[in-house]
Design a protein around this motif. Structure first.
Motif, short mmCIF file in Angstrom:
data_model
loop_
_atom_site.label_atom_id
_atom_site.label_comp_id
_atom_site.label_asym_id
_atom_site.label_seq_id
_atom_site.Cartn_x
_atom_site.Cartn_y
_atom_site.Cartn_z
N GLU A 50 0.83 -1.21 0.00
CA GLU A 50 0.00 0.00 0.00
C GLU A 50 0.87 1.26 0.00
N ARG A 51 1.93 1.25 0.80
CA ARG A 51 2.83 2.41 0.81
C ARG A 51 3.49 2.62 -0.54
N GLN A 52 3.97 1.53 -1.14
CA GLN A 52 4.66 1.68 -2.42
C GLN A 52 3.69 2.07 -3.54
N PHE A 53 2.51 1.51 -3.54
CA PHE A 53 1.52 1.91 -4.53
C PHE A 53 1.23 3.40 -4.40
N GLY A 54 1.16 3.89 -3.16
CA GLY A 54 0.92 5.31 -2.95
C GLY A 54 2.03 6.17 -3.53
N ARG A 55 3.28 5.72 -3.39
CA ARG A 55 4.41 6.47 -3.97
C ARG A 55 4.31 6.49 -5.49
N VAL A 56 3.95 5.35 -6.08
CA VAL A 56 3.86 5.29 -7.54
C VAL A 56 2.71 6.16 -8.04
N ARG A 57 1.59 6.12 -7.33
CA ARG A 57 0.45 6.94 -7.73
C ARG A 57 0.82 8.43 -7.67
N ALA A 58 1.52 8.83 -6.61
CA ALA A 58 1.93 10.23 -6.48
C ALA A 58 2.91 10.61 -7.58
#
Length: 307
Positions: free
Chosen positions: A204-212
């Motif tokens: 979830e944290r890494q997906f958030g970084r990629v989305r940003a």
């Protein structure tokens, strides 16, 4: 949630074994067959009969299958020059009728480079960035035009940028745990971002970084597909789970903590947690390639609950 079968042939598999798994993947309704790109075994296995090349394997499977997607998690950037890789992947895409996907990574396993005389450069991430620019640039160049590139590591001059893939765009997969450079690279080049062997929370944290990073690059965050790769060990009951875990040399509790393990109901519940953070595709790392009954069980008792 798409389920894809992901194999690690360097641990010991012939082409015939991989063909049997790929045909089962197709017959049982899974979405895709993917394989790693390694030339040396890992851990306490004999690795016999020895390594198979990822893109030679996929070329064969392209002619032996009709529906499933085919690809790599991940092609090692250290193994191939980017111009050659663009030709190889485009050709296999033609051979498959447009079913290929390219997962491309920097390469990391130094021992296999030493074992087969492959250079292992100190700076791999910068090379990967240039490789992605070159491979995608060659495919996107219009017929009749030429492609040029001047980089730190690679130069291309007046390339005819041929052959072209069958698909208008071959999907590109980028993955990994890096907090800064990896999300930016995915935002620029990836159609899919894959988080390998990670918890729900870390994913979830890494997906958030990629989305940003995608939004900062002017892309919609939802333009990318988000996926996970996880070892799988499913049994119809606890005894069968334990038997399958023992065959691959793993402990049940560890597999349940770090992978998708347990009865179908347990596995479906955990898949739901990954779906809840935005993962739309799972690569099921199958380590015992002789156990096709395992795939049948997942197809019959896990997959129908995910639609």
């Amino acid at each position: 949630m798409d389920l894809r079968i992901f194999t690690e042939p360097q641990q010991g598999a012939s082409y015939d074994t991989l063909l049997a798994v790929a045909k089962a993947t197709e017959d049982l309704g899974f979405d895709a067959f993917f394989r790693s790109d390694h030339y040396l075994k890992m851990g306490d296995v004999d690795g016999l009969p020895g390594p198979t090349d990822a893109w030679i394997t996929l070329a064969g499977l392209a002619r032996e299958t009709r529906r499933i997607r085919l690809g790599t998690l991940m092609t090692a950037g250290t193994f191939r020059l980017p111009g050659v890789l663009a030709i190889q992947v485009a050709q296999v895409d033609q051979m498959s009728g447009g079913r290929v996907e390219l997962g491309l990574g920097a390469g990391w396993f130094e021992d296999e480079h030493k074992a087969y005389g492959i250079p292992f450069p100190k700076e791999k991430f910068g090379r990967l960035e240039e490789q992605l620019a070159i491979v995608t640039g060659l495919w996107e160049t219009r017929l009749g035009d030429t492609f040029d590139f001047r980089g730190t590591y690679y130069d291309l001059t007046d390339s005819p940028a041929l052959p072209k893939p069958a698909q208008a765009r071959i999907p590109v997969l980028i993955g990994g745990h890096g907090a800064t450079r990896t999300p930016k690279l995915a935002a620029r080049y990836a159609d899919e971002f894959n988080m390998p062997f990670a918890s729900v929370e870390d994913s979830e944290r890494q997906f958030g970084r990629v989305r940003a990073a995608a939004e900062a690059a002017g892309r919609g965050a939802d333009e990318l597909t988000y996926s996970n790769a996880l070892v799988v060990c499913v049994g119809k009951d606890d005894q069968e789970v334990a038997r399958r875990a023992a065959v691959i040399g793993r402990e049940v509790d560890e597999l349940k903590a770090n992978g998708l393990a347990g009865t179908p109901a347990e596995v479906v519940e955990k898949i739901g947690r990954y779906a809840g953070i935005g993962s739309r595709r799972l690569y099921l790392q199958v380590l015992d390639l002789s156990d096709l009954d395992h795939l049948e069980l997942i197809s019959a008792q896990v997959q129908p609950q995910l639609s």
